[in-house]
Design an enzyme around this catalytic site. Structure first.
Site, PDB file in Angstrom:
ATOM      1  CG  HIS A  87      33.983  35.013 -14.747  1.00  0.00           C
ATOM      2  ND1 HIS A  87      34.570  33.915 -14.187  1.00  0.00           N
ATOM      3  CD2 HIS A  87      32.971  35.368 -13.926  1.00  0.00           C
ATOM      4  CE1 HIS A  87      33.935  33.608 -13.066  1.00  0.00           C
ATOM      5  NE2 HIS A  87      32.966  34.476 -12.884  1.00  0.00           N
ATOM      6  N   GLY A 116      24.537  53.483   0.242  1.00  0.00           N
ATOM      7  CA  GLY A 116      24.101  52.089   0.236  1.00  0.00           C
ATOM      8  C   GLY A 116      23.838  51.550  -1.149  1.00  0.00           C
ATOM      9  CB  ALA A 134      21.953  55.425  -2.172  1.00  0.00           C
ATOM     10  CE  LYS A 154      26.254  59.409 -18.120  1.00  0.00           C
ATOM     11  NZ  LYS A 154      27.226  58.488 -18.571  1.00  0.00           N
TER      12      LYS A 154
END
Length: 185
Positions: A87, A116, A134, A154
């Site tokens: 937005h 995941g 993950a 990182k």
């Protein structure tokens, strides 16, 4: 390979895509051997390209209004979210934001492994052969063969580029081999 063998693979992949509620014609590109788990949420499909032998785990959410390119051989774990727009809030006509969106394409290179619960934000570019840990939140540019983790993600290591390139030259792409039944122990 026999026509019957290839037909079985095609039917298994087509069934996987059908179960996820996906129509191939909605996507800009949906390569051969793509498997998408369900549930699956997707918007802006016409701006999304998914290369061959790509796996997208269950619970994935792809918001493609700004464009998403996922190159071949990529594995995406469960519950990954990819955003390609946000937005407008700076100089907005309303608060907290207005009706406009700022689009920034996301690109994911060949043979990337995304764990995941990863979130990828608009404008991110992930280089070939990278691994995303993950739960990471990925922004900006990830160099090829990087291993990244965290929030914000990182670099914590890198892949052996020569070993990677050797396997790639031999076409030893995991999800391709798995679907073709050529996976060796």
């Amino acid at each position: 390979m026999s026509g019957l063998f290839l037909s079985k693979i095609y039917n298994a992949v087509a069934n996987s895509i059908h179960k996820a509620g996906i129509r191939r014609t909605k996507f800009h590109l949906l390569g051969a051997g793509v498997s998408i788990g369900r549930p699956f949420h997707c918007s802006g499909e016409r701006n999304i390209s998914i290369g061959e032998y790509t796996y997208i785990g269950p619970g994935a959410k792809l918001y493609g209004v700004g464009g998403i390119t996922i190159e071949k051989g990529t594995i995406i774990g469960p519950d990954v979210t990819i955003y390609s727009a946000n937005h407008v809030f700076r100089d907005a006509h309303y608060i907290p934001y207005d009706h406009r969106v700022d689009t920034k394409p996301v690109s994911i290179g060949e043979n990337v492994w995304i764990g995941g619960n990863v979130i990828i934000v608009p404008g991110t570019s992930i280089g070939e052969g990278s691994i995303i840990g993950a739960g990471s939140v990925v922004t900006g540019t990830v160099a090829p063969f990087s291993i990244v983790a965290g929030n914000p993600a990182k670099v914590i290591g890198s892949r052996d580029a020569s070993h990677y390139n050797k396997l790639k030259s031999e076409n030893k792409i995991y999800f391709r081999a798995k679907q073709l039944g050529t996976l060796q122990q």
